[in-house]
Write a protein that holds these residues in place. Structure first.
Motif, short mmCIF file in Angstrom:
data_model
loop_
_atom_site.label_atom_id
_atom_site.label_comp_id
_atom_site.label_asym_id
_atom_site.label_seq_id
_atom_site.Cartn_x
_atom_site.Cartn_y
_atom_site.Cartn_z
N TYR A 137 35.79 39.88 -37.87
CA TYR A 137 34.84 39.21 -37.00
C TYR A 137 33.94 40.27 -36.39
O TYR A 137 34.41 41.13 -35.62
CB TYR A 137 35.57 38.42 -35.92
N ALA A 138 32.66 40.24 -36.73
CA ALA A 138 31.73 41.27 -36.27
C ALA A 138 30.85 40.73 -35.14
O ALA A 138 30.47 39.55 -35.13
CB ALA A 138 30.86 41.74 -37.43
N PHE A 139 30.52 41.63 -34.22
CA PHE A 139 29.69 41.33 -33.06
C PHE A 139 28.70 42.48 -32.89
O PHE A 139 29.03 43.62 -33.19
CB PHE A 139 30.54 41.22 -31.80
N HIS A 140 27.52 42.17 -32.40
CA HIS A 140 26.55 43.24 -32.16
C HIS A 140 25.60 42.87 -31.02
O HIS A 140 25.59 41.73 -30.57
CB HIS A 140 25.76 43.56 -33.44
N GLY A 141 24.81 43.87 -30.62
CA GLY A 141 23.84 43.62 -29.56
C GLY A 141 23.04 44.86 -29.24
O GLY A 141 23.13 45.89 -29.92
N VAL A 142 22.26 44.74 -28.17
CA VAL A 142 21.39 45.82 -27.70
C VAL A 142 21.64 45.99 -26.20
O VAL A 142 21.72 45.00 -25.46
CB VAL A 142 19.90 45.48 -27.94
N PHE A 143 21.75 47.23 -25.76
CA PHE A 143 21.85 47.52 -24.33
C PHE A 143 20.45 47.48 -23.72
O PHE A 143 19.52 48.08 -24.26
CB PHE A 143 22.45 48.91 -24.09
N HIS A 144 20.30 46.75 -22.63
CA HIS A 144 19.01 46.66 -21.95
C HIS A 144 18.96 47.54 -20.72
O HIS A 144 17.90 48.05 -20.36
CB HIS A 144 18.69 45.20 -21.59
N ASP A 145 20.09 47.69 -20.05
CA ASP A 145 20.16 48.53 -18.86
C ASP A 145 21.57 49.10 -18.78
O ASP A 145 22.54 48.39 -19.03
CB ASP A 145 19.85 47.71 -17.61
N VAL A 146 21.66 50.37 -18.46
CA VAL A 146 22.95 51.02 -18.23
C VAL A 146 22.78 51.91 -17.01
O VAL A 146 21.99 52.86 -17.03
CB VAL A 146 23.40 51.86 -19.45
N THR A 147 23.48 51.58 -15.95
CA THR A 147 23.39 52.33 -14.71
C THR A 147 24.80 52.70 -14.26
O THR A 147 25.54 51.85 -13.76
CB THR A 147 22.69 51.50 -13.61
N ALA A 148 25.17 53.96 -14.48
CA ALA A 148 26.52 54.41 -14.14
C ALA A 148 26.63 54.66 -12.64
O ALA A 148 25.72 55.23 -12.06
CB ALA A 148 26.84 55.69 -14.90
#
Length: 157
Positions: free
Chosen positions: A74-85
């Motif tokens: 089962y494959a899943f994918h996407g795009v990160f839009h914002d990453v704030t550590a």
């Protein structure tokens, strides 16, 4: 005992997930955004997670394949839009078995002393898409993943 809360109100296009973790926010963020840790907690207990790519930065992409005990993949994918550590991240999420049904997830982490409060807000393209996710048994996989994350966090702190 887990305080996992899944809120899927009838007629709405969203799901809200809340859970507390007994670990500092920066450690929870690392476990959620570092592929070496992600592979240890994401997915069902009896499955194995293969990470094709995982680039937690704005515009970065991700793709994982969950290999089930019965041989299914089962494959899943996407795009990160914002990453704030270490506050959180926003990404798209799409199950490749049902292409075109993309949702937007915002994952927020709040410090509560030595603990962290996790909130996920997922918005679907339609009520039907949201209901399909709820009916798929997602809460079982979510519960197993969150419990595995809690166990991993105990080894990281």
């Amino acid at each position: 005992m887990s305080d996992l809360e899944v809120i899927a109100e009838p007629g709405r296009q969203d799901i809200v997930v809340r859970r507390s973790f007994d670990a500092p926010r920066d450690v929870v963020f690392k476990a959620m955004t570092d592929p070496q840790y992600l592979a240890q907690w994401w997915g069902m207990k009896e499955s194995e997670l293969h990470i094709d790519r995982f680039e937690p930065r704005p515009g970065g992409t991700w793709r994982v394949v969950e290999k089930a005990a019965d041989g299914g993949e089962y494959a899943f994918h996407g795009v990160f839009h914002d990453v704030t550590a270490p506050e959180g991240f926003t990404q798209t999420f799409e199950f490749e078995g049902q292409p075109g049904h993309v949702l937007l997830e915002t994952h927020s982490l709040e410090s509560e002393g030595d603990r962290t409060r996790y909130t996920s807000y997922s918005v679907f393209q339609s009520v039907e898409d949201r209901d399909g996710m709820v009916e798929s048994g997602m809460e079982t996989g979510l519960t197993e993943s969150m419990d595995a994350l809690e166990a991993l966090l105990r080894t990281m702190t």
